[in-house]
Design a protein around this motif. Structure first.
Motif, PDB file in Angstrom:
ATOM      1  N   GLY A 159       0.710  -1.308   0.161  1.00 22.63           N
ATOM      2  CA  GLY A 159       0.248   0.147  -0.140  1.00 22.63           C
ATOM      3  C   GLY A 159       1.341   1.699  -0.011  1.00 22.63           C
ATOM      4  N   PRO A 160       0.794   2.203   0.650  1.00 24.12           N
ATOM      5  CA  PRO A 160       0.690   3.708   0.257  1.00 24.12           C
ATOM      6  C   PRO A 160       2.219   3.542   1.091  1.00 24.12           C
ATOM      7  N   GLU A 161       3.296   2.976   1.105  1.00 23.54           N
ATOM      8  CA  GLU A 161       4.380   3.235   1.753  1.00 23.54           C
ATOM      9  C   GLU A 161       4.626   4.955   2.177  1.00 23.54           C
ATOM     10  N   ALA A 162       5.061   5.539   0.976  1.00 24.73           N
ATOM     11  CA  ALA A 162       5.845   6.163   1.524  1.00 24.73           C
ATOM     12  C   ALA A 162       4.568   7.963   0.747  1.00 24.73           C
ATOM     13  N   MET A 163       4.769   8.933   1.269  1.00 24.59           N
ATOM     14  CA  MET A 163       4.026  10.489   1.298  1.00 24.59           C
ATOM     15  C   MET A 163       4.570  11.012   1.730  1.00 24.59           C
ATOM     16  N   VAL A 164       4.517  12.533   0.533  1.00 24.69           N
ATOM     17  CA  VAL A 164       5.322  13.687   0.725  1.00 24.69           C
ATOM     18  C   VAL A 164       4.007  14.634   0.451  1.00 24.69           C
ATOM     19  N   ARG A 165       4.189  15.339   0.813  1.00 21.77           N
ATOM     20  CA  ARG A 165       3.471  17.222   0.907  1.00 21.77           C
ATOM     21  C   ARG A 165       4.221  17.960   0.255  1.00 21.77           C
ATOM     22  N   ARG A 166       4.343  18.655  -0.839  1.00 21.75           N
ATOM     23  CA  ARG A 166       5.141  19.632  -1.489  1.00 21.75           C
ATOM     24  C   ARG A 166       3.976  20.510  -0.920  1.00 21.75           C
TER      25      ARG A 166
ATOM     26  N   GLY B 161       0.932  22.569  -1.657  1.00 17.24           N
ATOM     27  CA  GLY B 161      -0.224  21.578  -1.243  1.00 17.24           C
ATOM     28  C   GLY B 161      -0.398  20.914  -1.784  1.00 17.24           C
ATOM     29  N   SER B 162       0.446  20.214  -3.103  1.00 16.95           N
ATOM     30  CA  SER B 162      -0.288  18.591  -3.869  1.00 16.95           C
ATOM     31  C   SER B 162       0.719  17.500  -2.871  1.00 16.95           C
ATOM     32  N   PHE B 163       0.430  16.344  -3.573  1.00 18.93           N
ATOM     33  CA  PHE B 163       0.529  14.725  -2.939  1.00 18.93           C
ATOM     34  C   PHE B 163       1.522  14.589  -3.269  1.00 18.93           C
ATOM     35  N   LEU B 164       2.086  13.828  -3.467  1.00 12.46           N
ATOM     36  CA  LEU B 164       2.698  12.110  -4.285  1.00 12.46           C
ATOM     37  C   LEU B 164       2.439  10.920  -2.906  1.00 12.46           C
ATOM     38  N   VAL B 165       2.143   9.931  -3.716  1.00  9.78           N
ATOM     39  CA  VAL B 165       1.871   8.452  -2.450  1.00  9.78           C
ATOM     40  C   VAL B 165       2.872   7.435  -3.648  1.00  9.78           C
TER      41      VAL B 165
ATOM     42  N   ILE C  22       1.509   8.162  -7.503  1.00  9.44           N
ATOM     43  CA  ILE C  22      -0.087   8.944  -7.398  1.00  9.44           C
ATOM     44  C   ILE C  22       0.858  10.497  -7.371  1.00  9.44           C
ATOM     45  N   ALA C  23       0.532  11.034  -8.314  1.00 10.46           N
ATOM     46  CA  ALA C  23       0.111  13.151  -7.714  1.00 10.46           C
ATOM     47  C   ALA C  23      -1.591  13.274  -7.858  1.00 10.46           C
ATOM     48  N   PHE C  24      -1.179  13.814  -6.326  1.00  9.15           N
ATOM     49  CA  PHE C  24      -2.525  14.035  -6.040  1.00  9.15           C
ATOM     50  C   PHE C  24      -2.269  15.699  -6.203  1.00  9.15           C
ATOM     51  N   SER C  25      -3.166  16.911  -7.177  1.00 12.62           N
ATOM     52  CA  SER C  25      -3.102  17.993  -7.749  1.00 12.62           C
ATOM     53  C   SER C  25      -3.439  19.165  -5.634  1.00 12.62           C
ATOM     54  N   GLN C  26      -3.936  17.779  -5.239  1.00 11.47           N
ATOM     55  CA  GLN C  26      -4.280  19.057  -3.297  1.00 11.47           C
ATOM     56  C   GLN C  26      -4.900  17.892  -2.255  1.00 11.47           C
ATOM     57  N   ASP C  27      -4.695  17.762  -1.520  1.00 11.80           N
ATOM     58  CA  ASP C  27      -5.346  17.436  -0.523  1.00 11.80           C
ATOM     59  C   ASP C  27      -6.049  16.502  -0.545  1.00 11.80           C
TER      60      ASP C  27
ATOM     61  N   GLY D  11     -12.167  17.845  -4.694  1.00  7.51           N
ATOM     62  CA  GLY D  11     -11.376  18.356  -5.662  1.00  7.51           C
ATOM     63  C   GLY D  11     -10.335  17.963  -6.214  1.00  7.51           C
ATOM     64  N   SER D  12      -9.651  17.336  -5.435  1.00  8.85           N
ATOM     65  CA  SER D  12      -8.244  16.451  -5.806  1.00  8.85           C
ATOM     66  C   SER D  12      -8.265  15.961  -7.136  1.00  8.85           C
ATOM     67  N   LYS D  13      -7.656  16.406  -8.167  1.00  9.95           N
ATOM     68  CA  LYS D  13      -7.297  15.347  -9.026  1.00  9.95           C
ATOM     69  C   LYS D  13      -6.155  14.285  -8.674  1.00  9.95           C
ATOM     70  N   SER D  14      -6.312  13.647  -9.663  1.00 12.37           N
ATOM     71  CA  SER D  14      -5.360  12.349  -9.476  1.00 12.37           C
ATOM     72  C   SER D  14      -4.332  11.806 -10.564  1.00 12.37           C
ATOM     73  N   THR D  15      -3.014  12.041 -10.913  1.00 16.51           N
ATOM     74  CA  THR D  15      -2.289  11.168 -11.719  1.00 16.51           C
ATOM     75  C   THR D  15      -1.400  10.036 -11.035  1.00 16.51           C
ATOM     76  N   VAL D  16      -1.543   9.043 -12.340  1.00 18.71           N
ATOM     77  CA  VAL D  16      -1.062   7.815 -12.286  1.00 18.71           C
ATOM     78  C   VAL D  16       0.535   7.276 -12.399  1.00 18.71           C
ATOM     79  N   MET D  17       1.340   7.730 -12.010  1.00 22.39           N
ATOM     80  CA  MET D  17       2.502   7.248 -12.745  1.00 22.39           C
ATOM     81  C   MET D  17       3.241   5.988 -12.292  1.00 22.39           C
ATOM     82  N   HIS D  18       4.780   5.695 -12.535  1.00 17.55           N
ATOM     83  CA  HIS D  18       5.333   4.585 -12.624  1.00 17.55           C
ATOM     84  C   HIS D  18       6.947   4.680 -12.272  1.00 17.55           C
ATOM     85  N   PHE D  19       7.328   4.323 -11.100  1.00 16.10           N
ATOM     86  CA  PHE D  19       8.856   4.640 -11.138  1.00 16.10           C
ATOM     87  C   PHE D  19       9.299   3.000 -11.033  1.00 16.10           C
ATOM     88  N   ARG D  20      10.839   2.745 -11.041  1.00 20.44           N
ATOM     89  CA  ARG D  20      11.416   1.570 -10.864  1.00 20.44           C
ATOM     90  C   ARG D  20      13.029   1.745  -9.766  1.00 20.44           C
TER      91      ARG D  20
END
Length: 215
Positions: free
Chosen positions: A150-157, A160-164, A179-184, A189-198
């Motif tokens: 699950g959500p092992e790491a989370m960053v609030r920039r 006000g956006s978030f990375l999970v 996952i990049a969340f545009s806000q809380d 109203g928070s929009k999410s964008t799924v990205m990937h990392f290795r």
């Protein structure tokens, strides 16, 4: 299961830095300035899975669903603070799996905390400025994550956006989701964008922070 807040005393034993530097990749810009082994007689302390630092104060999450706050004093062998249960309206129960907290983000101005739970794959926001101001959500984009990835790491920039970050078993050799969340993510109203990392070979994400230059 921890049911009320309590004072806590933690023994802080300094650790030599050599053990942390042995596997640092050549050229990596990493400077470890101190390390300690922390122990406490409190049975709910330990299994610390996320940390947020603010000046000389540290906030930890434990795998038992406890919130630990410590004042750090490198000159002393014992640190003091508090240990408290997470609010019941974060949706947890007394079952270990329902309280498996893994990630933590903070808003230094308001005192709000965001907590990521494994197994349930939810995010809970604790708004400390007002009583009962806690809410949790199960983002649909996290619904397919495994019980233990699950959500092992989370960053609030700062904006006000978030990375999970998803924890992906290294043995599978797969890219994990970030996952990049545009806000809380617990608000409307928070929009999410799924990205990937290795991650680098042999490593998994465990925590995250925004660097001073915005990276």
């Amino acid at each position: 299961q921890l049911v009320e807040a309590a004072a806590i005393r933690v023994a802080a034993r300094p650790i030599t830095l050599d053990r942390f530097m042995i596997d640092v990749a050549p050229g990596a810009r990493l400077a470890v300035t101190g390390a300690w082994h922390l122990t406490s007689a409190n049975p709910d302390f330990g299994g610390l899975s996320a940390m947020h630092a603010s000046g000389s104060a540290l906030t930890f999450l434990s795998d038992k669903g406890a919130l630990v706050r410590l004042g750090v004093d490198p000159a002393r062998t014992h640190w003091t603070g508090t240990i408290a249960p997470l609010p019941p309206n974060c949706g947890g129960t007394t079952e270990k799996g329902m309280n498996d907290t893994e990630s933590l983000a903070s808003d230094g101005e308001s005192g709000a905390l965001w907590i990521g739970y494994e197994w349930r794959n939810v995010i809970c926001r604790i708004a400390e400025a007002r009583a009962g101001g806690s809410v949790y959500v199960a983002p649909p984009v996290m619904a397919q994550w495994g019980a233990t990835s699950g959500p092992e790491a989370m960053v609030r920039r700062r904006d006000g956006s978030f990375l999970v970050f998803e924890e992906k078993p290294a043995r599978l050799g797969l890219n994990g989701d970030v996952i990049a969340f545009s806000q809380d993510p617990t608000g409307k109203g928070s929009k999410s964008t799924v990205m990937h990392f290795r991650p680098p070979t042999g490593y998994l994400p465990v925590d995250g922070a925004e660097l001073p230059d915005g990276r």
